[in-house]
Write an enzyme that holds these catalytic residues in place. Sequence first.
Site, PDB file in Angstrom:
ATOM      1  N   GLY A 150      12.807  13.101  17.578  1.00  0.00           N
ATOM      2  CA  GLY A 150      13.444  13.931  18.599  1.00  0.00           C
ATOM      3  C   GLY A 150      12.426  14.531  19.560  1.00  0.00           C
ATOM      4  N   GLN A 151      12.935  15.313  20.504  1.00  0.00           N
ATOM      5  CA  GLN A 151      12.041  15.923  21.504  1.00  0.00           C
ATOM      6  C   GLN A 151      10.933  16.750  20.855  1.00  0.00           C
ATOM      7  OE1 GLN A 151      12.664  18.585  25.388  1.00  0.00           O
ATOM      8  NE2 GLN A 151      13.130  19.753  23.558  1.00  0.00           N
ATOM      9  N   ASP A 152      11.309  17.714  20.025  1.00  0.00           N
ATOM     10  CA  ASP A 152      10.315  18.637  19.476  1.00  0.00           C
ATOM     11  C   ASP A 152       9.407  17.927  18.478  1.00  0.00           C
ATOM     12  OD1 ASP A 152      11.747  20.390  20.969  1.00  0.00           O
ATOM     13  OD2 ASP A 152      12.261  21.753  19.336  1.00  0.00           O
ATOM     14  N   ALA A 195      18.512  17.512  13.010  1.00  0.00           N
ATOM     15  CA  ALA A 195      19.852  18.105  13.111  1.00  0.00           C
ATOM     16  C   ALA A 195      20.715  17.217  13.990  1.00  0.00           C
ATOM     17  CB  ALA A 195      19.772  19.498  13.753  1.00  0.00           C
ATOM     18  N   SER A 216      22.135  17.889  17.052  1.00  0.00           N
ATOM     19  CA  SER A 216      21.711  19.018  17.882  1.00  0.00           C
ATOM     20  C   SER A 216      22.497  19.148  19.186  1.00  0.00           C
ATOM     21  CB  SER A 216      20.213  18.905  18.189  1.00  0.00           C
ATOM     22  OG  SER A 216      20.006  18.017  19.261  1.00  0.00           O
ATOM     23  N   THR A 276      18.468  28.643  16.329  1.00  0.00           N
ATOM     24  CA  THR A 276      18.770  28.451  17.752  1.00  0.00           C
ATOM     25  C   THR A 276      19.485  29.645  18.395  1.00  0.00           C
ATOM     26  OG1 THR A 276      20.186  27.171  19.267  1.00  0.00           O
ATOM     27  CG2 THR A 276      20.859  27.221  16.982  1.00  0.00           C
ATOM     28  N   GLU A 336      21.953  29.320  20.142  1.00  0.00           N
ATOM     29  CA  GLU A 336      23.393  29.037  20.057  1.00  0.00           C
ATOM     30  C   GLU A 336      24.070  29.884  18.978  1.00  0.00           C
ATOM     31  OE1 GLU A 336      25.667  26.762  21.799  1.00  0.00           O
ATOM     32  OE2 GLU A 336      24.094  27.192  23.233  1.00  0.00           O
ATOM     33  N   LYS A 381      24.260  25.948  12.295  1.00  0.00           N
ATOM     34  CA  LYS A 381      22.893  26.481  12.392  1.00  0.00           C
ATOM     35  C   LYS A 381      22.798  27.878  11.768  1.00  0.00           C
ATOM     36  CE  LYS A 381      20.017  23.579  14.352  1.00  0.00           C
ATOM     37  NZ  LYS A 381      18.718  23.200  13.802  1.00  0.00           N
TER      38      LYS A 381
HETATM   39  P1  NAP Z   1      16.753  16.180  19.079  1.00  0.00           P
HETATM   40  O1  NAP Z   1      15.900  15.632  20.163  1.00  0.00           O
HETATM   41  O2  NAP Z   1      18.235  16.043  19.180  1.00  0.00           O
HETATM   42  O3  NAP Z   1      16.289  15.504  17.702  1.00  0.00           O
HETATM   43  C1  NAP Z   1      17.070  15.567  16.553  1.00  0.00           C
HETATM   44  C2  NAP Z   1      16.368  14.794  15.449  1.00  0.00           C
HETATM   45  O4  NAP Z   1      17.128  14.904  14.242  1.00  0.00           O
HETATM   46  C3  NAP Z   1      16.189  13.292  15.724  1.00  0.00           C
HETATM   47  O5  NAP Z   1      14.879  12.931  15.371  1.00  0.00           O
HETATM   48  C4  NAP Z   1      17.204  12.646  14.781  1.00  0.00           C
HETATM   49  O6  NAP Z   1      16.798  11.382  14.318  1.00  0.00           O
HETATM   50  C5  NAP Z   1      17.142  13.625  13.612  1.00  0.00           C
HETATM   51  N1  NAP Z   1      18.279  13.519  12.711  1.00  0.00           N
HETATM   52  C6  NAP Z   1      19.591  13.657  12.997  1.00  0.00           C
HETATM   53  N2  NAP Z   1      20.337  13.463  11.897  1.00  0.00           N
HETATM   54  C7  NAP Z   1      19.476  13.213  10.872  1.00  0.00           C
HETATM   55  C8  NAP Z   1      19.628  12.931   9.495  1.00  0.00           C
HETATM   56  N3  NAP Z   1      20.825  12.864   8.925  1.00  0.00           N
HETATM   57  N4  NAP Z   1      18.522  12.724   8.748  1.00  0.00           N
HETATM   58  C9  NAP Z   1      17.288  12.765   9.305  1.00  0.00           C
HETATM   59  N5  NAP Z   1      17.073  13.000  10.618  1.00  0.00           N
HETATM   60  C10 NAP Z   1      18.159  13.232  11.388  1.00  0.00           C
HETATM   61  O7  NAP Z   1      16.455  17.726  18.864  1.00  0.00           O
HETATM   62  P2  NAP Z   1      15.271  18.643  19.488  1.00  0.00           P
HETATM   63  O8  NAP Z   1      15.670  19.065  20.847  1.00  0.00           O
HETATM   64  O9  NAP Z   1      13.977  17.993  19.255  1.00  0.00           O
HETATM   65  O10 NAP Z   1      15.402  19.943  18.564  1.00  0.00           O
HETATM   66  C11 NAP Z   1      14.727  20.034  17.316  1.00  0.00           C
HETATM   67  C12 NAP Z   1      15.467  21.025  16.431  1.00  0.00           C
HETATM   68  O11 NAP Z   1      15.491  22.303  17.055  1.00  0.00           O
HETATM   69  C13 NAP Z   1      16.921  20.679  16.153  1.00  0.00           C
HETATM   70  O12 NAP Z   1      17.225  21.103  14.858  1.00  0.00           O
HETATM   71  C14 NAP Z   1      17.694  21.492  17.173  1.00  0.00           C
HETATM   72  O13 NAP Z   1      18.997  21.749  16.705  1.00  0.00           O
HETATM   73  C15 NAP Z   1      16.847  22.735  17.232  1.00  0.00           C
HETATM   74  N6  NAP Z   1      16.837  23.474  18.482  1.00  0.00           N
HETATM   75  C16 NAP Z   1      16.602  22.820  19.651  1.00  0.00           C
HETATM   76  C17 NAP Z   1      16.528  23.546  20.828  1.00  0.00           C
HETATM   77  C18 NAP Z   1      16.219  22.879  22.143  1.00  0.00           C
HETATM   78  O14 NAP Z   1      16.445  23.500  23.183  1.00  0.00           O
HETATM   79  N7  NAP Z   1      15.675  21.665  22.142  1.00  0.00           N
HETATM   80  C19 NAP Z   1      16.686  24.948  20.792  1.00  0.00           C
HETATM   81  C20 NAP Z   1      16.900  25.566  19.578  1.00  0.00           C
HETATM   82  C21 NAP Z   1      16.956  24.826  18.417  1.00  0.00           C
HETATM   83  P3  NAP Z   1      17.326   9.966  14.949  1.00  0.00           P
HETATM   84  O15 NAP Z   1      16.261   9.533  15.902  1.00  0.00           O
HETATM   85  O16 NAP Z   1      17.399   9.089  13.761  1.00  0.00           O
HETATM   86  O17 NAP Z   1      18.639  10.230  15.593  1.00  0.00           O
HETATM   87  O1  F7E Z   2      24.045  22.092  27.854  1.00  0.00           O
HETATM   88  C1  F7E Z   2      26.470  22.487  30.542  1.00  0.00           C
HETATM   89  C2  F7E Z   2      26.923  22.683  29.116  1.00  0.00           C
HETATM   90  O2  F7E Z   2      23.805  20.165  26.286  1.00  0.00           O
HETATM   91  C3  F7E Z   2      23.613  23.188  28.636  1.00  0.00           C
HETATM   92  C4  F7E Z   2      20.565  22.029  22.467  1.00  0.00           C
HETATM   93  O3  F7E Z   2      19.205  21.670  22.423  1.00  0.00           O
HETATM   94  O4  F7E Z   2      20.072  24.117  23.540  1.00  0.00           O
HETATM   95  C5  F7E Z   2      20.809  22.918  23.672  1.00  0.00           C
HETATM   96  O5  F7E Z   2      22.196  23.192  23.740  1.00  0.00           O
HETATM   97  C6  F7E Z   2      24.754  23.671  29.505  1.00  0.00           C
HETATM   98  C7  F7E Z   2      26.073  23.898  28.747  1.00  0.00           C
HETATM   99  O6  F7E Z   2      22.353  22.240  26.012  1.00  0.00           O
HETATM  100  C8  F7E Z   2      26.878  18.992  31.420  1.00  0.00           C
HETATM  101  O7  F7E Z   2      28.323  22.909  29.041  1.00  0.00           O
HETATM  102  C9  F7E Z   2      27.380  20.912  32.294  1.00  0.00           C
HETATM  103  O8  F7E Z   2      26.659  25.062  29.240  1.00  0.00           O
HETATM  104  O9  F7E Z   2      21.915  20.718  27.868  1.00  0.00           O
HETATM  105  P1  F7E Z   2      23.005  21.197  27.003  1.00  0.00           P
HETATM  106  P2  F7E Z   2      22.961  23.414  25.119  1.00  0.00           P
HETATM  107  O10 F7E Z   2      24.403  23.228  24.872  1.00  0.00           O
HETATM  108  O11 F7E Z   2      22.542  24.702  25.753  1.00  0.00           O
HETATM  109  C10 F7E Z   2      20.390  24.908  22.386  1.00  0.00           C
HETATM  110  C11 F7E Z   2      19.501  26.136  22.378  1.00  0.00           C
HETATM  111  C12 F7E Z   2      20.349  24.138  21.140  1.00  0.00           C
HETATM  112  O12 F7E Z   2      20.034  24.656  20.072  1.00  0.00           O
HETATM  113  C13 F7E Z   2      20.945  22.759  21.182  1.00  0.00           C
HETATM  114  O13 F7E Z   2      20.472  21.977  20.083  1.00  0.00           O
HETATM  115  O14 F7E Z   2      25.055  22.665  30.469  1.00  0.00           O
HETATM  116  N1  F7E Z   2      26.748  21.152  31.111  1.00  0.00           N
HETATM  117  N2  F7E Z   2      27.464  19.584  32.502  1.00  0.00           N
HETATM  118  C14 F7E Z   2      26.414  19.991  30.543  1.00  0.00           C
HETATM  119  N3  F7E Z   2      25.782  19.701  29.399  1.00  0.00           N
HETATM  120  C15 F7E Z   2      25.574  18.402  29.091  1.00  0.00           C
HETATM  121  N4  F7E Z   2      24.899  18.089  27.949  1.00  0.00           N
HETATM  122  N5  F7E Z   2      26.000  17.393  29.913  1.00  0.00           N
HETATM  123  C16 F7E Z   2      26.673  17.627  31.096  1.00  0.00           C
HETATM  124  O15 F7E Z   2      27.048  16.719  31.809  1.00  0.00           O
END
Ligand code: NAP
Ligand code: F7E
Length: 332
Positions: A13-15, A82, A84, A127, A129, A159
């Site tokens: 994933g991204q992180d 997750a 996510s 998160t 969220e 979460k």
């Molecule tokens: P992401 O890009 O969606 O990556 C999710 C990762 O989880 C992928 O590597 C995916 O693997 C893996 N995964 C999903 N289901 C799995 C399973 N059953 N077993 C093992 N691996 C599995 O998420 P991210 O943005 O890097 O975020 C990292 C973490 O921080 C997540 O838990 C997310 O919910 C949390 N978070 C993210 C944000 C944000 O803004 N990015 C903010 C707060 C918290 P595959 O490649 O196999 O699909």
């Molecule tokens: O949506 C609106 C959507 O999917 C942001 C995850 O990493 O951050 C992420 O969750 C906003 C929302 O991120 C589209 O309705 C409009 O209001 O980019 P998002 P998220 O929902 O904030 C939190 C912190 C996490 O923990 C999560 O894992 O954008 N929106 N139009 C849209 N969103 C998407 N995806 N696509 C659209 O076309």
Amino acid sequence: MGQRSALITGITGQDGGHLAQLLLEQDYQVFGVIRGQSNVKKSEFLDEYPNVTLIEADLLDSASIIRAVEQADPDEFYNLAAISHVGYSFKNPTLTLDTTAGGVLNCLEAIRLTGRGSSTRFYQASTSEMYGGLDYNRPGLGYDEHSPFHPRSPYGVAKLYGHWITKNFRESYGMFASCGILFNHEGERRGLEFVTRKISNAVARISLGLQDHVELGDLWPKRDWGYAGDYVRGMWQMMQHSEPDDFVLATGETHSIEDFLSQAFNAIGVDDWHPYVRRNEAFTRPAEVDILLGNPAKAEDVLGWKREVDFAGLVSRMVAHDISLLDGNRSS
Ligand code: NAP
Ligand code: F7E
């Protein structure tokens, strides 16, 4: 001290990519959990990080996580895996519950049952969220570690379980288990299904004449958007702290999706983005999180964490990256 080792779930994933890079730079031995019998990201990942050892396991399969912990014998375990995507979690709530909530328990139990409860430090990816945006009653101050939770999606609810079970293992078994309550963080590695990368990719394609519009859902919600590279540094700092604790990582600024669109289209010299954006109900959610704003004062004071990339810098680097990626693909 010998070489430190880290196990990362969610490495594809991204992180996971940002964190693997940070830990490799610090000479960690890095292990990453990879799932699926033919995960398309596997070879891509190994090309980029040949020094990461990938372990086949799945968060849904507790025995596989136990085996991963035994193989890696990690000093630090980062649970980033997750389901996510918030929108997806409404469509597949049971899978979200099992993965995003139950998966955390499988990780914690794997550490405890293999007798590593006092040697392996655990990071849980909590998160913003979990706050849900409804009880935003302190305008300008933002959510901190003491703010009430009110999750608005199956993802947020799952979460919240992960958050509390991590605290519970800390309190019950004395484990070094910390939660980073991270607000949205984005960047070049962000999945195309998230709104920021969807926009930066579309803007890049529009600038190169590859498409003429982008379809989005609601544009008024506001998010506290930072850069992922800054946030994985904060995760690592939490694991180096003298005691386990919970920390908010955020920028302390909030911007609407309209703001993101303006900034992104400005980067390609377009002043008015409206002609390029169409509404599509499919991208709206049954319940929306209106506004998120975080207060990172504790992480700044206690850990010395500081974000380096601001909102304008984040948007411009994402658009520039997508333009160069598409340009490279066109010429190769
Ligand atoms: P992401 O890009 O969606 O990556 C999710 C990762 O989880 C992928 O590597 C995916 O693997 C893996 N995964 C999903 N289901 C799995 C399973 N059953 N077993 C093992 N691996 C599995 O998420 P991210 O943005 O890097 O975020 C990292 C973490 O921080 C997540 O838990 C997310 O919910 C949390 N978070 C993210 C944000 C944000 O803004 N990015 C903010 C707060 C918290 P595959 O490649 O196999 O699909
Ligand atoms: O949506 C609106 C959507 O999917 C942001 C995850 O990493 O951050 C992420 O969750 C906003 C929302 O991120 C589209 O309705 C409009 O209001 O980019 P998002 P998220 O929902 O904030 C939190 C912190 C996490 O923990 C999560 O894992 O954008 N929106 N139009 C849209 N969103 C998407 N995806 N696509 C659209 O076309």
